[in-house]
Design an enzyme around this catalytic site. Structure first.
Site, PDB file in Angstrom:
ATOM      1  N   ARG A 269       0.864  -1.183   0.000  1.00 35.23           N
ATOM      2  CA  ARG A 269       0.000   0.000   0.000  1.00 35.23           C
ATOM      3  C   ARG A 269       0.900   1.232   0.000  1.00 35.23           C
ATOM      4  O   ARG A 269       1.117   1.862   1.035  1.00 35.23           O
ATOM      5  CB  ARG A 269      -0.901  -0.009   1.228  1.00 35.23           C
ATOM      6  CG  ARG A 269      -1.840  -1.227   1.286  1.00 35.23           C
ATOM      7  CD  ARG A 269      -2.611  -1.204   2.595  1.00 35.23           C
ATOM      8  NE  ARG A 269      -3.387  -2.415   2.788  1.00 35.23           N
ATOM      9  CZ  ARG A 269      -3.274  -3.223   3.836  1.00 35.23           C
ATOM     10  NH1 ARG A 269      -2.377  -2.980   4.777  1.00 35.23           N
ATOM     11  NH2 ARG A 269      -4.042  -4.302   3.939  1.00 35.23           N
TER      12      ARG A 269
ATOM     13  N   ASP B 160       2.490   4.865  -0.319  1.00 35.96           N
ATOM     14  CA  ASP B 160       1.991   6.183   0.115  1.00 35.96           C
ATOM     15  C   ASP B 160       1.749   7.118  -1.056  1.00 35.96           C
ATOM     16  O   ASP B 160       2.244   6.899  -2.164  1.00 35.96           O
ATOM     17  CB  ASP B 160       3.040   6.859   1.003  1.00 35.96           C
ATOM     18  CG  ASP B 160       2.989   6.368   2.435  1.00 35.96           C
ATOM     19  OD1 ASP B 160       1.984   5.731   2.812  1.00 35.96           O
ATOM     20  OD2 ASP B 160       3.974   6.603   3.162  1.00 35.96           O
TER      21      ASP B 160
ATOM     22  N   ARG C  62      11.539   5.183   3.878  1.00 37.90           N
ATOM     23  CA  ARG C  62      11.709   6.642   3.905  1.00 37.90           C
ATOM     24  C   ARG C  62      12.418   7.103   5.181  1.00 37.90           C
ATOM     25  O   ARG C  62      13.165   8.085   5.163  1.00 37.90           O
ATOM     26  CB  ARG C  62      10.352   7.327   3.755  1.00 37.90           C
ATOM     27  CG  ARG C  62       9.796   7.187   2.328  1.00 37.90           C
ATOM     28  CD  ARG C  62       8.341   7.597   2.244  1.00 37.90           C
ATOM     29  NE  ARG C  62       8.151   8.968   2.675  1.00 37.90           N
ATOM     30  CZ  ARG C  62       6.945   9.511   2.905  1.00 37.90           C
ATOM     31  NH1 ARG C  62       5.851   8.794   2.724  1.00 37.90           N
ATOM     32  NH2 ARG C  62       6.849  10.754   3.299  1.00 37.90           N
TER      33      ARG C  62
END
Lengths: 249, 249
Positions: free
Chosen positions: B50, B52, B197
């Site tokens: 999923r 971002d 990230r």
């Protein structure tokens, strides 16, 4: 009064090319607006290459004259604050008052990028021409070799040109492949209207087997646009750099 | 009834991520719409990752079940005709009915791209995080090496996670430079929410000299999100591929 030379990078996707056209978004109009605001005088830039709608640049060149006391090197970061994010000046420096970006001897380098795979890749769609059929880059290079040197490139020039002298010199013309990306890299003394895109379109015909490589010899000699291949799509083309033989004070 | 596995590439710029959110453009919603139209039954895909908002993919994976008689391999080209050009299915094939893209053992590879130069480049602005200060990639690699292997990555996970088990395995984590582009490439057994990230944001702190490389050891052991660096911007991240240990019938 001083003359400033800029190297300018842009993503051509949102623009109707470099050259000002009333009512259309152009890179030249954005440059004039941002520089005029920054320097608080009316600035009109003169560009080296009037790139077409959708064509990108890493290093197009433009000059302008200014009365401003701002040091030449500071103009680059300052004007970038006022430009949209798809245009970024890379360098700014003072040049002699008689330097002209189109009249001075130069070597221009363009790259035409092709994504060659069975299915398109979304992240390349704005920067590479997607071709799904197989391309033979050794045939493309063999054909490209005919174009190196000084030739009359009339066959590789849009019929809409205003140029009367169609002789140009290509110093280097390489076809390379890295993963799924084929890059046609060309350096020349100057290029006629649509010349790089017509070279790319013709090499694509060779790469897919429609033209034998030695057909390029006849296309060149014929001096007739209808002999060459189609004009390849604009968004695959990027103006990489313009090197001037001399410019500094 | 058969189960189809898709590999999907997309440019995440225009989407609020993969997962359906009412009233927002999402990749999942576009996939359901295009597949339902093509197959003339209500299709609901199940995605592997999923991603971002703003994150790109070359090879996210999704499955769906269908009663359609269309051969599995033909779904890829057919559905691409109905998808927007920033989403392209790369492959489609039948898998066993018990194959699940999130429950099956897999290796995921992500790349985090950084444009490291003095001035931004417009043509990279959507696909690389622009950093103007110097980054030392040998220090970044030295720091990255502490993360390789099986660890509790709680410090590298958003506090908004729902995960209770935060142990993961990183098989490979390389920091390389090509021209102005620095690429952090990471392969792991799975990644926590925002993990890649946060790893990128922490390695950026090391690269600019704010953290010594061996600080990574303490960050890992502390199991506290506040010890690690900031979450790096989404648009630098691309999901490259997901390899499943076994899936075929």
């Amino acid at each position: 009064m001083k003359r400033i030379k800029l190297e300018i990078a842009y993503d051509g996707t949102a623009y109707c090319g470099w050259q000002i056209q009333p009512g259309q978004p152009t890179v030249e109009a954005e440059m004039n607006k941002a520089l005029s605001e920054l320097l608080r005088e009316e600035i009109i830039v003169t560009g080296a290459s009037r790139t077409d709608s959708g064509v990108h640049a890493l290093g197009n060149v433009a000059i302008f004259d200014t009365e401003s006391a701002i040091p030449a090197e500071k103009i680059c970061p300052a004007v970038n604050q006022r430009l949209p994010e798809d245009i970024r000046v890379q360098t700014s420096k003072e040049v002699p008052a008689n330097f002209h970006p189109r009249r001075q001897a130069s070597r221009k380098t363009y790259e035409y990028r092709i994504l060659n795979k069975k299915v398109a890749l979304p992240t390349q769609r704005l920067y590479a021409n997607y071709i799904y059929y197989d391309l033979d880059i050794s045939l493309m290079q063999e054909a490209a070799d005919y174009l190196i040197g000084e030739h009359d490139f009339k066959s590789f020039c849009s019929v809409k040109t205003q140029a009367t002298d169609t002789v140009r010199t290509i110093y280097q013309l390489n076809v390379t492949k890295n993963g799924d990306i084929i890059t046609i890299s060309v350096t020349g003394s100057g290029f006629l209207y649509n010349m790089v895109r017509i070279i790319a379109g013709t090499l694509l015909e060779v790469g897919r087997g429609a033209y034998p490589p030695d057909k390029l010899e006849g296309i060149l000699k014929g001096c007739d646009r209808s002999l060459a291949g189609p004009t390849a799509l604009a968004h695959g083309l990027t103006l990489i750099k313009i090197d001037y033989v001399s410019e500094e004070k």
